[in-house]
Structure formats: structure tokens, C-alpha cells
Design a protein around this motif. Structure first.
Motif, PDB file in Angstrom:
ATOM      1  N   VAL A 133      61.211   8.607  34.874  1.00 44.63           N
ATOM      2  CA  VAL A 133      59.980   8.244  35.581  1.00 44.63           C
ATOM      3  C   VAL A 133      59.216   9.520  35.917  1.00 44.63           C
ATOM      4  O   VAL A 133      59.804  10.559  36.224  1.00 44.63           O
ATOM      5  N   ASN A 134      57.912   9.410  35.852  1.00 47.53           N
ATOM      6  CA  ASN A 134      57.051  10.581  36.006  1.00 47.53           C
ATOM      7  C   ASN A 134      56.836  10.914  37.477  1.00 47.53           C
ATOM      8  O   ASN A 134      56.229  10.140  38.219  1.00 47.53           O
ATOM      9  N   GLY A 135      57.310  12.089  37.887  1.00 42.25           N
ATOM     10  CA  GLY A 135      57.068  12.569  39.236  1.00 42.25           C
ATOM     11  C   GLY A 135      55.829  13.433  39.346  1.00 42.25           C
ATOM     12  O   GLY A 135      55.537  13.968  40.427  1.00 42.25           O
ATOM     13  N   GLY A 136      55.078  13.563  38.223  1.00 41.90           N
ATOM     14  CA  GLY A 136      53.821  14.302  38.254  1.00 41.90           C
ATOM     15  C   GLY A 136      53.839  15.566  37.419  1.00 41.90           C
ATOM     16  O   GLY A 136      54.539  16.519  37.764  1.00 41.90           O
ATOM     17  N   MET A 137      53.076  15.591  36.345  1.00 36.81           N
ATOM     18  CA  MET A 137      52.913  16.815  35.570  1.00 36.81           C
ATOM     19  C   MET A 137      52.182  17.854  36.422  1.00 36.81           C
ATOM     20  O   MET A 137      51.376  17.516  37.297  1.00 36.81           O
ATOM     21  N   PHE A 138      52.459  19.116  36.149  1.00 36.44           N
ATOM     22  CA  PHE A 138      51.761  20.185  36.857  1.00 36.44           C
ATOM     23  C   PHE A 138      51.859  21.462  36.043  1.00 36.44           C
ATOM     24  O   PHE A 138      52.503  21.497  34.979  1.00 36.44           O
ATOM     25  N   ARG A 139      51.205  22.509  36.508  1.00 38.94           N
ATOM     26  CA  ARG A 139      51.266  23.810  35.827  1.00 38.94           C
ATOM     27  C   ARG A 139      51.797  24.859  36.802  1.00 38.94           C
ATOM     28  O   ARG A 139      51.469  24.850  37.991  1.00 38.94           O
ATOM     29  N   LEU A 140      52.622  25.741  36.263  1.00 38.04           N
ATOM     30  CA  LEU A 140      53.244  26.794  37.059  1.00 38.04           C
ATOM     31  C   LEU A 140      53.153  28.098  36.292  1.00 38.04           C
ATOM     32  O   LEU A 140      53.212  28.115  35.052  1.00 38.04           O
ATOM     33  N   ASP A 141      53.018  29.187  37.014  1.00 37.96           N
ATOM     34  CA  ASP A 141      52.927  30.500  36.384  1.00 37.96           C
ATOM     35  C   ASP A 141      54.106  30.718  35.440  1.00 37.96           C
ATOM     36  O   ASP A 141      55.268  30.480  35.794  1.00 37.96           O
ATOM     37  N   GLY A 142      53.808  31.172  34.232  1.00 34.34           N
ATOM     38  CA  GLY A 142      54.859  31.361  33.242  1.00 34.34           C
ATOM     39  C   GLY A 142      55.917  32.368  33.668  1.00 34.34           C
ATOM     40  O   GLY A 142      57.100  32.219  33.346  1.00 34.34           O
ATOM     41  N   GLY A 143      55.503  33.379  34.421  1.00 35.19           N
ATOM     42  CA  GLY A 143      56.470  34.357  34.908  1.00 35.19           C
ATOM     43  C   GLY A 143      57.455  33.750  35.879  1.00 35.19           C
ATOM     44  O   GLY A 143      58.622  34.167  35.944  1.00 35.19           O
ATOM     45  N   VAL A 144      56.999  32.745  36.642  1.00 35.83           N
ATOM     46  CA  VAL A 144      57.905  32.033  37.542  1.00 35.83           C
ATOM     47  C   VAL A 144      58.946  31.254  36.744  1.00 35.83           C
ATOM     48  O   VAL A 144      60.125  31.243  37.079  1.00 35.83           O
ATOM     49  N   MET A 145      58.506  30.599  35.676  1.00 33.78           N
ATOM     50  CA  MET A 145      59.408  29.750  34.912  1.00 33.78           C
ATOM     51  C   MET A 145      60.422  30.533  34.082  1.00 33.78           C
ATOM     52  O   MET A 145      61.497  30.019  33.775  1.00 33.78           O
ATOM     53  N   PHE A 146      60.103  31.785  33.752  1.00 29.76           N
ATOM     54  CA  PHE A 146      60.977  32.520  32.836  1.00 29.76           C
ATOM     55  C   PHE A 146      61.528  33.823  33.393  1.00 29.76           C
ATOM     56  O   PHE A 146      62.247  34.537  32.704  1.00 29.76           O
ATOM     57  N   GLY A 147      61.197  34.160  34.625  1.00 28.23           N
ATOM     58  CA  GLY A 147      61.848  35.279  35.289  1.00 28.23           C
ATOM     59  C   GLY A 147      61.734  36.590  34.534  1.00 28.23           C
ATOM     60  O   GLY A 147      60.639  37.076  34.247  1.00 28.23           O
ATOM     61  N   VAL A 148      62.894  37.164  34.175  1.00 26.44           N
ATOM     62  CA  VAL A 148      62.936  38.493  33.573  1.00 26.44           C
ATOM     63  C   VAL A 148      62.547  38.496  32.095  1.00 26.44           C
ATOM     64  O   VAL A 148      62.409  39.560  31.489  1.00 26.44           O
ATOM     65  N   VAL A 149      62.371  37.320  31.494  1.00 29.17           N
ATOM     66  CA  VAL A 149      62.001  37.269  30.079  1.00 29.17           C
ATOM     67  C   VAL A 149      60.534  37.678  29.932  1.00 29.17           C
ATOM     68  O   VAL A 149      59.662  37.108  30.585  1.00 29.17           O
TER      69      VAL A 149
END
Length: 284
Positions: free
Chosen positions: A13-29
């Protein structure tokens, strides 16, 4: 997306699409690497799903995580590019499930995009439970941290949501390996938060795992690919590979939380890439 697992019917079930900073999602990568799997927009944000899970076995109606809900202010919605309204309530209504039917709400952890949908505002702008008949389940360690008021954790949790749960909800605090209802157990992974839980659904020799943010998407199958929000990144790097190893050996279904395209996959080990997703059911 629906998965029949023995006695369990598991619906995304969809809790809501959203956008997040890519650096937040991938950390040190570095961005030069992660941008090949997740294309950022002009503000360096990447698209994130909020796949909650509705689980029914004929006796219980369980909701795993609640998305961000419908009460955020316009500026917050613009910052995260949130969907309008209350996406979770809309998604449940499409399945013909009333909020009063949910008897267990279980949280992987208490960050805004996992707990926000549990509390809504009534006509007088007062907080009230979105699922008034449900027992609300969270790990004891997670609850202690989220409600502690420690200055180093203040920005990690929504004070309003946590205090509203304390005042309004029937709370159940659980430990590692605890059975919530028959066929649904917890697995304390830590890493993302100290008390972060994954959940295991088991029936007729089959297993489906909701890993939560210890491995939020198929992009995060490698040890070093994890969120910069992880409070204990070394625990993520230790515990995520063990979870994935168990999933590969047991041929578990993995129910991805934040993957914008993949909803359900199996995983297998790979000599070059550690683990890869197979048998993927896609949402887009």
C-alpha cells in the motif's frame, strides 16, 4: 502488488511517494556512482517510494509502517515533493479496508516517513489516531530513544507524533525475535536506528521479509550502500549482509520500502556485486 504466502495475503500500500536528497539515500557512495542507478533532479533529489504492507491472515489485519500521512504543511510538502492528501488512507480505501479494521500497526522505526500516517488531525486540528482500534507495536529500544528528548536525537523524530502515540495509542514494546501474531516475528537489525526492526512473515515453509531501512531498496544490496541517516553505520554494514545472506539461503521474498520501481524481489549472492535482486515485481 499482492503476494499470497500461505495463510498471509500481503498487499503493498502506498504511504506516499516523495523525493529525498541523493546524498542522504546513499551516504558515503559518491554521486558519480549512485547517479547511474537513481537519476537526481535539479535539486539533487531522487524519487523514493513509501511501500507500506497490509498483511491479512483471516484473523488479523496488520499494517507495517504508515508513510508520512496527510498533515504536513505546504512548505514541507514542497521540500519533499510529497503527494497531496493522505496517500495511505486512499490506498487502503482502494482495497476496501477501513482504518477501523486494522488491529495491529507495526513500526520498523519512528522516522517521519514511517510513523507520520499513524496520527492525523481532526476538524479542530487536534491529533487523533488514524487506526483507532489498533495496537501500535514498536521496539522497546526505538521507543526509549524516540521519546527520550535527547538533544542528539531531537531532529531524528517528530516530537508531536511520538507524544501523540504515547497519549493516545495502545502501545506494545517488543524485543528481538518476538512474535507479534502467529506467523509474524521481529528481527532487531539496528544500524539505521539503534532499535530498528525488520519483520518476517512465515507460513507453509515460506518467508517474506520487510527489511525496512536497513536495506530500503534494491539499490542498497551492497554493504557500503546505506543511508547517511544511519545512526550506527557499522551495525548496518555488519547486520545487513547477514540478513541478505539468510534471505538468499531461505529464498525469502523481500518487500522493499523505498524502492521507486521494485516492490517485491528475491535476492541471490553474486561474486562481483555481493547480492542482486531477481524475480522482481515492479511498480512502474
Amino acid at each position: 502488488m499482492s503476494l499470497n504466502l500461505g495463510n498471509w495475503q500481503l498487499d503493498t500500500v502506498n504511504g506516499g511517494m516523495f523525493r529525498l536528497d541523493g546524498g542522504v539515500m546513499f551516504g558515503v557512495v559518491p554521486q558519480q556512482i549512485w547517479k547511474h542507478v537513481a537519476l537526481p533532479d535539479a535539486q539533487n533529489r531522487i524519487l523514493c517510494a513509501n511501500h507500506c504492507v497490509l498483511a491479512r491472515d483471516g484473523k488479523h489485519t496488520v499494517l507495517v509502517d504508515t508513510g508520512y500521512g496527510g498533515k504536513y504543511a505546504p512548505l514541507d510538502r514542497k521540500f519533499y515533493d510529497m503527494e497531496p492528501g493522505d496517500p495511505l488512507a486512499t490506498s487502503l480505501a482502494k482495497l476496501g479496508v477501513a482504518t477501523e479494521e486494522v488491529d495491529f500497526v507495526v513500526f520498523s522505526h519512528l522516522h517521519f516517513d514511517h510513523v507520520g500516517g499513524a496520527i492525523r488531525h481532526d476538524a479542530d486540528k487536534q491529533p487523533t489516531l488514524s487506526f483507532p482500534n489498533a495496537q501500535h507495536v514498536v521496539s522497546r529500544v526505538e521507543w526509549e530513544n524516540a521519546s527520550s528528548g535527547l538533544p542528539e536525537l531531537v531532529t531524528a523524530y517528530s516530537h508531536q507524533d511520538v507524544m501523540s502515540l504515547r497519549e493516545l495509542a495502545r502501545l506494545r514494546l517488543v524485543e528481538d525475535g518476538e512474535e507479534i501474531v502467529p506467523g509474524l516475528t521481529t528481527r532487531l537489525t539496528g544500524g539505521h536506528t539503534e532499535g530498528h526492526l525488520s519483520f518476517l512473515f512465515r507460513s507453509n515453509g515460506q518467508t517474506a521479509c520487510y527489511p525496512g531501512d536497513i536495506c530500503p531498496s534494491t539499490y542498497h544490496l551492497r554493504r557500503m550502500w546505506h543511508l547517511s541517516y544511519d545512526v550506527f553505520p557499522l551495525d548496518t554494514r555488519r547486520n545487513k549482509p547477514q540478513l541478505l545472506a539468510d534471505a538468499a539461503e531461505g529464498q525469502w521474498w523481500m518487500l522493499w520500502n523505498h524502492d521507486p520501481t521494485a516492490v517485491i524481489s528475491r535476492v541471490v549472492s553474486d561474486p562481483k556485486r555481493e547480492y542482486v535482486a531477481i524475480d522482481t515485481n515492479k511498480s512502474l
